[in-house]
Design a protein around this motif. Sequence first.
Motif, PDB file in Angstrom:
ATOM      1  N   UNK A   1       9.066   0.501   5.447  1.00  0.00           N
ATOM      2  CA  UNK A   1       7.701   0.767   5.906  1.00  0.00           C
ATOM      3  C   UNK A   1       7.586   1.065   7.399  1.00  0.00           C
ATOM      4  N   UNK A   2       8.641   0.854   8.169  1.00  0.00           N
ATOM      5  CA  UNK A   2       8.613   1.209   9.588  1.00  0.00           C
ATOM      6  C   UNK A   2       9.333   2.541   9.750  1.00  0.00           C
ATOM      7  N   UNK A   3       8.600   3.553  10.209  1.00  0.00           N
ATOM      8  CA  UNK A   3       9.166   4.903  10.284  1.00  0.00           C
ATOM      9  C   UNK A   3      10.051   5.084  11.514  1.00  0.00           C
TER      10      UNK A   3
ATOM     11  N   UNK B   1       1.656   6.880   7.981  1.00  0.00           N
ATOM     12  CA  UNK B   1       0.258   6.625   7.629  1.00  0.00           C
ATOM     13  C   UNK B   1      -0.511   6.053   8.820  1.00  0.00           C
ATOM     14  N   UNK B   2       0.159   5.193   9.588  1.00  0.00           N
ATOM     15  CA  UNK B   2      -0.477   4.513  10.716  1.00  0.00           C
ATOM     16  C   UNK B   2       0.384   4.638  11.970  1.00  0.00           C
ATOM     17  N   UNK B   3      -0.288   4.615  13.123  1.00  0.00           N
ATOM     18  CA  UNK B   3       0.427   4.583  14.397  1.00  0.00           C
ATOM     19  C   UNK B   3      -0.310   3.658  15.350  1.00  0.00           C
ATOM     20  N   UNK B   4       0.465   2.954  16.144  1.00  0.00           N
ATOM     21  CA  UNK B   4      -0.055   2.085  17.191  1.00  0.00           C
ATOM     22  C   UNK B   4       0.506   2.590  18.510  1.00  0.00           C
TER      23      UNK B   4
ATOM     24  N   UNK C   1       0.792  -1.220   0.000  1.00  0.00           N
ATOM     25  CA  UNK C   1       0.000   0.000   0.000  1.00  0.00           C
ATOM     26  C   UNK C   1       0.825   1.271   0.000  1.00  0.00           C
ATOM     27  N   UNK C   2       2.137   1.139  -0.042  1.00  0.00           N
ATOM     28  CA  UNK C   2       3.012   2.316   0.002  1.00  0.00           C
ATOM     29  C   UNK C   2       2.859   3.098   1.298  1.00  0.00           C
ATOM     30  N   UNK C   3       2.597   2.382   2.403  1.00  0.00           N
ATOM     31  CA  UNK C   3       2.308   3.023   3.687  1.00  0.00           C
ATOM     32  C   UNK C   3       3.417   2.764   4.698  1.00  0.00           C
ATOM     33  N   UNK C   4       3.404   3.582   5.748  1.00  0.00           N
ATOM     34  CA  UNK C   4       4.372   3.445   6.838  1.00  0.00           C
ATOM     35  C   UNK C   4       3.645   3.382   8.172  1.00  0.00           C
ATOM     36  N   UNK C   5       4.352   2.872   9.177  1.00  0.00           N
ATOM     37  CA  UNK C   5       3.798   2.752  10.523  1.00  0.00           C
ATOM     38  C   UNK C   5       4.816   3.234  11.536  1.00  0.00           C
ATOM     39  N   UNK C   6       4.312   3.728  12.644  1.00  0.00           N
ATOM     40  CA  UNK C   6       5.141   4.117  13.777  1.00  0.00           C
ATOM     41  C   UNK C   6       4.490   3.575  15.045  1.00  0.00           C
ATOM     42  N   UNK C   7       5.247   3.537  16.134  1.00  0.00           N
ATOM     43  CA  UNK C   7       4.713   3.051  17.403  1.00  0.00           C
ATOM     44  C   UNK C   7       5.019   4.042  18.521  1.00  0.00           C
ATOM     45  N   UNK C   8       4.118   4.066  19.501  1.00  0.00           N
ATOM     46  CA  UNK C   8       4.340   4.808  20.749  1.00  0.00           C
ATOM     47  C   UNK C   8       4.012   3.832  21.863  1.00  0.00           C
TER      48      UNK C   8
ATOM     49  N   UNK D   1      -4.992   3.411  17.902  1.00  0.00           N
ATOM     50  CA  UNK D   1      -4.664   3.168  16.493  1.00  0.00           C
ATOM     51  C   UNK D   1      -5.046   4.412  15.694  1.00  0.00           C
ATOM     52  N   UNK D   2      -4.043   5.085  15.149  1.00  0.00           N
ATOM     53  CA  UNK D   2      -4.286   6.298  14.370  1.00  0.00           C
ATOM     54  C   UNK D   2      -3.960   6.020  12.909  1.00  0.00           C
ATOM     55  N   UNK D   3      -4.736   6.662  12.062  1.00  0.00           N
ATOM     56  CA  UNK D   3      -4.578   6.514  10.615  1.00  0.00           C
ATOM     57  C   UNK D   3      -4.780   7.874   9.971  1.00  0.00           C
ATOM     58  N   UNK D   4      -4.022   8.150   8.917  1.00  0.00           N
ATOM     59  CA  UNK D   4      -4.143   9.428   8.225  1.00  0.00           C
ATOM     60  C   UNK D   4      -5.545   9.647   7.678  1.00  0.00           C
ATOM     61  N   UNK D   5      -6.233   8.569   7.296  1.00  0.00           N
ATOM     62  CA  UNK D   5      -7.482   8.707   6.541  1.00  0.00           C
ATOM     63  C   UNK D   5      -8.736   8.265   7.275  1.00  0.00           C
TER      64      UNK D   5
END
Length: 164
Positions: A48-50, A97-100, A20-27, A124-128
């Motif tokens: 894909x992991x920011x 694009x995404x965060x957990x 999906x050409x997406x990236x993810x980050x974690x907190x 869980x956050x998402x840009x869209x």
Amino acid sequence: MTDAELMQLSTEIGTLLQAGGATVTTAESCTGGWIAKVLTDVPGSSGWFERGFVTYSNDAKQELVNVATASLEAYGAVSEQVVREMAEGARQKANAHFAVSVSGIAGPEGGSAEKPVGTVWFGFACKTSPTQAMCKIFTGDRESVRRQATACALLTLRDLFLKK
């Protein structure tokens, strides 16, 4: 979930993100970076992991991912409001694009009647799409609670956002 199963799940998440050409980050708080660790165990995860934020202390939550002091004081670190802010702050800071996010009480001490040991909140956050949160109560020792939280975060990320 075993280490091999976590690796398989992380590989699947990476494949879906990359497709999906997406990236993810974690907190992360109670998992101490375990989610980021299993994601970055996958070869090629740099595509894909920011980044990962280990926000164990309240100060770290405020400084690194913009959790409001008022939220920490009103709801506590292990709360829906705080994990929502953690996920949103991490996603914005990392431009992913995404965060957990995860915050919980792994034990053996620290629980209360309202928030017993094993209580873990996830964001869980998402840009869209709107940020989502959920709470689980896990059983077992500290290691078990943290492993279950890591697996739950990854499974939910996959099922909620990536497998559509």
